[in-house]
Design a protein around this motif. Structure first.
Motif, PDB file in Angstrom:
ATOM      1  N   VAL A   4       4.335   0.722   2.215  1.00 37.49           N
ATOM      2  CA  VAL A   4       5.040   0.112   2.997  1.00 37.49           C
ATOM      3  C   VAL A   4       4.028  -1.572   2.730  1.00 37.49           C
ATOM      4  N   TYR A   5       4.775  -2.553   3.064  1.00 40.92           N
ATOM      5  CA  TYR A   5       4.347  -3.923   2.507  1.00 40.92           C
ATOM      6  C   TYR A   5       4.006  -4.850   3.918  1.00 40.92           C
ATOM      7  N   LEU A  61      -2.995  -2.739   7.463  1.00 42.02           N
ATOM      8  CA  LEU A  61      -2.508  -1.665   5.896  1.00 42.02           C
ATOM      9  C   LEU A  61      -2.820  -0.468   6.139  1.00 42.02           C
ATOM     10  N   GLU A  62      -4.336  -0.636   5.900  1.00 44.04           N
ATOM     11  CA  GLU A  62      -4.818   0.568   5.846  1.00 44.04           C
ATOM     12  C   GLU A  62      -4.680   1.212   6.760  1.00 44.04           C
ATOM     13  N   GLY A  72       0.925  -1.735   0.246  1.00 45.20           N
ATOM     14  CA  GLY A  72       0.059   0.148   0.105  1.00 45.20           C
ATOM     15  C   GLY A  72       0.630   1.393   0.215  1.00 45.20           C
ATOM     16  N   THR A  73       0.377   2.032  -0.933  1.00 46.26           N
ATOM     17  CA  THR A  73       1.403   3.375  -1.015  1.00 46.26           C
ATOM     18  C   THR A  73       0.486   5.140  -0.422  1.00 46.26           C
ATOM     19  N   THR A  79      12.864 -12.882  12.037  1.00 50.67           N
ATOM     20  CA  THR A  79      11.198 -13.296  11.237  1.00 50.67           C
ATOM     21  C   THR A  79      11.284 -11.967  10.647  1.00 50.67           C
ATOM     22  N   VAL A  80      11.359 -11.895   8.886  1.00 49.40           N
ATOM     23  CA  VAL A  80      11.098 -10.625   8.598  1.00 49.40           C
ATOM     24  C   VAL A  80       9.690 -10.534   8.373  1.00 49.40           C
ATOM     25  N   VAL A  81       8.921  -9.134   8.899  1.00 51.83           N
ATOM     26  CA  VAL A  81       7.570  -8.768   9.176  1.00 51.83           C
ATOM     27  C   VAL A  81       6.562  -7.623   8.656  1.00 51.83           C
ATOM     28  N   GLY A  82       7.717  -7.232   7.238  1.00 52.00           N
ATOM     29  CA  GLY A  82       6.934  -6.481   6.099  1.00 52.00           C
ATOM     30  C   GLY A  82       8.190  -5.768   5.274  1.00 52.00           C
ATOM     31  N   ARG A  83       8.045  -4.514   5.031  1.00 47.60           N
ATOM     32  CA  ARG A  83       9.005  -4.028   4.208  1.00 47.60           C
ATOM     33  C   ARG A  83       8.843  -2.583   3.774  1.00 47.60           C
TER      34      ARG A  83
END
Length: 232
Positions: free
Chosen positions: A198-199, A209-210, A77-78, A176-180
């Motif tokens: 954001v990912y 995400l919102e 989401g951007t 643990t990768v939980v986002g980007r």
């Protein structure tokens, strides 16, 4: 001076009294920020961590479970912000200085910022809300092979228009990768545009995400404003 506030049940109008400009919402925001700053200062970083320990444990478990269920897949989401009166270079120079050691400036940008401080091995520790969950995670891998995902991201914008780019994995203390995150900045005729992506793990509810898109809008607007004030 009149200022009307409405709700489904009642309408309240400020007819006179305060001589300063602003609405009732503006006054409330000022006092809320002042109270929040007082509590942050009194508690200090470790006091906040102790106070939020149970929330962080629950929030990190939520992210860990979401990442496991998503099996390496993320939803993007951007948020896009436009700024007039400040260049991206001036803003990013202020950001570099703030991230190098001005935690107070970083915390002040959002009510749900609790800790923002350098971590081990060049990482940066952030304690903030991810959706309704208080989480402690790290940002790292800026410009390294770990960021190869950003080179193929659908959200990547042309270098000619957005030459200033930063990408990062968001990961827990156990790795643990939980986002980007992918942030891109480009100058315009009278300022700059910020594209803030954001990912979140695909298994996380959409509102996570919102809320982070809203989070981006609040924190970057306030950081940009602070950078402009710092140059004045």
């Amino acid at each position: 001076m009149t200022d009307t506030q409405t709700s489904p049940l009642v309408t309240v109008t400020l007819e006179s009294g305060p001589s300063s400009a602003g609405s009732i919402d503006d006054f409330e925001l000022f006092y809320a920020r002042r109270a929040l700053d007082r509590f942050r200062t009194r508690l200090g970083r470790q006091g906040l961590l102790d106070l939020l320990a149970a929330d962080i444990e629950e929030g990190n478990a939520f992210l860990r479970d979401g990442a496991a269920a998503s099996d390496g897949r993320f939803t993007a989401g951007t948020t896009v912000l436009t700024t007039r009166g400040l260049t991206s270079g001036a803003f990013l120079a202020w950001m570099d200085k703030a991230f190098a050691g001005d935690e107070n400036a970083l915390l002040a940008a959002h009510p749900e910022h609790y800790v923002m401080t350098p971590g081990a091995y060049g990482s940066f520790n952030v304690v903030e809300n991810i959706g309704p969950h208080v989480c402690s995670f790290y940002m790292g891998g800026w410009g390294t092979d770990a960021m190869a995902w950003a080179e193929d991201a659908d959200e990547l914008l042309p270098e000619s228009d957005f030459p200033h780019k930063m990408s990062s994995n968001l990961f827990l203390a156990d790795g643990t990768v939980v986002g980007r995150a992918l942030t891109q900045f480009g100058d315009t005729a009278d300022g700059f545009t910020a594209s803030l992506t954001v990912y979140a793990p695909t298994a996380c509810p959409q509102d996570v995400l919102e809320h982070h898109l809203r989070h981006y809008a609040v924190e970057f607007r306030n950081w940009i404003t602070a950078a402009a004030v710092g140059r004045a």
